[in-house]
Design a protein around this motif. Structure first.
Motif, PDB file in Angstrom:
ATOM      1  N   SER A 108       1.078  -1.138   0.026  1.00  0.00           N
ATOM      2  CA  SER A 108       0.033  -0.138   0.092  1.00  0.00           C
ATOM      3  C   SER A 108       0.936   1.201  -0.077  1.00  0.00           C
ATOM      4  CB  SER A 108      -1.130   0.005   1.100  1.00  0.00           C
ATOM      5  OG  SER A 108      -1.833  -1.122   1.355  1.00  0.00           O
ATOM      6  N   ALA A 109       2.095   1.135   0.737  1.00  0.00           N
ATOM      7  CA  ALA A 109       2.880   2.378   0.920  1.00  0.00           C
ATOM      8  C   ALA A 109       3.679   2.456  -0.350  1.00  0.00           C
ATOM      9  CB  ALA A 109       3.794   2.345   2.052  1.00  0.00           C
ATOM     10  N   ALA A 110       3.933   1.401  -1.064  1.00  0.00           N
ATOM     11  CA  ALA A 110       4.901   1.584  -2.229  1.00  0.00           C
ATOM     12  C   ALA A 110       4.410   2.177  -3.263  1.00  0.00           C
ATOM     13  CB  ALA A 110       5.372  -0.225  -2.553  1.00  0.00           C
ATOM     14  N   PHE A 111       3.091   2.654  -3.454  1.00  0.00           N
ATOM     15  CA  PHE A 111       2.462   3.359  -4.498  1.00  0.00           C
ATOM     16  C   PHE A 111       3.331   4.669  -4.411  1.00  0.00           C
ATOM     17  CE2 PHE A 111      -0.646   0.069  -4.693  1.00  0.00           C
ATOM     18  CZ  PHE A 111      -0.647  -0.217  -5.911  1.00  0.00           C
ATOM     19  N   GLY A 112       3.660   5.210  -3.191  1.00  0.00           N
ATOM     20  CA  GLY A 112       4.212   6.381  -3.241  1.00  0.00           C
ATOM     21  C   GLY A 112       5.761   6.331  -2.830  1.00  0.00           C
ATOM     22  N   ALA A 113       6.057   5.262  -2.897  1.00  0.00           N
ATOM     23  CA  ALA A 113       7.466   5.085  -2.445  1.00  0.00           C
ATOM     24  C   ALA A 113       8.044   3.621  -2.947  1.00  0.00           C
ATOM     25  CB  ALA A 113       7.964   4.985  -1.092  1.00  0.00           C
ATOM     26  N   PRO A 114       8.263   3.418  -4.497  1.00  0.00           N
ATOM     27  CA  PRO A 114       8.554   2.344  -5.032  1.00  0.00           C
ATOM     28  C   PRO A 114       9.653   1.537  -4.432  1.00  0.00           C
ATOM     29  CG  PRO A 114       8.451   4.493  -6.595  1.00  0.00           C
ATOM     30  CD  PRO A 114       8.086   4.767  -5.298  1.00  0.00           C
ATOM     31  N   HIS A 115      10.623   2.395  -3.635  1.00  0.00           N
ATOM     32  CA  HIS A 115      11.899   1.642  -3.302  1.00  0.00           C
ATOM     33  C   HIS A 115      11.455   0.361  -2.348  1.00  0.00           C
ATOM     34  CE1 HIS A 115      11.320   4.630  -0.432  1.00  0.00           C
ATOM     35  NE2 HIS A 115      11.587   3.933   0.576  1.00  0.00           N
ATOM     36  N   LEU A 116      10.243   0.642  -1.554  1.00  0.00           N
ATOM     37  CA  LEU A 116       9.933  -0.257  -0.715  1.00  0.00           C
ATOM     38  C   LEU A 116       9.693  -1.824  -1.465  1.00  0.00           C
ATOM     39  CD1 LEU A 116       7.087   1.565   1.218  1.00  0.00           C
ATOM     40  CD2 LEU A 116       9.640   0.908   1.847  1.00  0.00           C
TER      41      LEU A 116
END
Length: 146
Positions: free
Chosen positions: A32-40
């Motif tokens: 869910s968070a990776a859409f704004g932080a693809p390095h996740l």
């Protein structure tokens, strides 16, 4: 199976199964968070390789040992059979679908992030259902009773 051995195998099974569920929940949050932080996605790929797959294989192996070595059997009760089938599907999906998608998302392949999020949701539903089945033990015995 002797009581001490059964308890040891059961502890390993519960630890690996709950661990698998927990890492899946963490992956859902990361997806869910990776859409704004693809390095996740790189962290998720590492979790998939180094944590999720070993936990999945351990949960499957210990479940088979318990099924074969206890009164529940592997094919005697519908709830055990359902858990076994769901675990086989989940291990196959983890190995052949989730992990490749995690690596694709980590490389920035378009659409892979959505697939990872969907896979995390489905996985979590399977593990929660399997946990509930383990607690309630519904549906009675199978006809086979092997």
């Amino acid at each position: 199976m002797k009581p001490r051995a059964r308890k040891t195998w059961l502890a390993l099974h519960v630890i690996s199964s709950v661990g698998w569920l927990g890492v899946t929940l963490a992956n859902l949050v990361l997806a869910s968070a990776a859409f704004g932080a693809p390095h996740l996605y790189r962290a998720m790929a590492l979790l998939g390789d180094l944590v999720v797959l070993p936990l999945a294989l351990t949960a499957l192996a210990t479940g088979v040992v318990l099924g074969l070595g206890t009164r529940w059997g592997l094919l005697k009760h519908r709830w055990v059979l359902a858990k076994f089938a769901l675990t086989l599907v989940a291990v196959a999906a983890t190995t052949f679908s989730l992990r490749p998608e995690l690596h694709a998302a980590a490389r920035g392949v378009a659409g892979a992030g959505t697939s990872v999020l969907a896979a995390s949701c489905v996985s979590l539903a399977i593990y929660v259902f399997s946990t509930a089945v383990s607690v309630f033990k519904p549906w009675g015995r199978t006809r086979r009773r092997a």
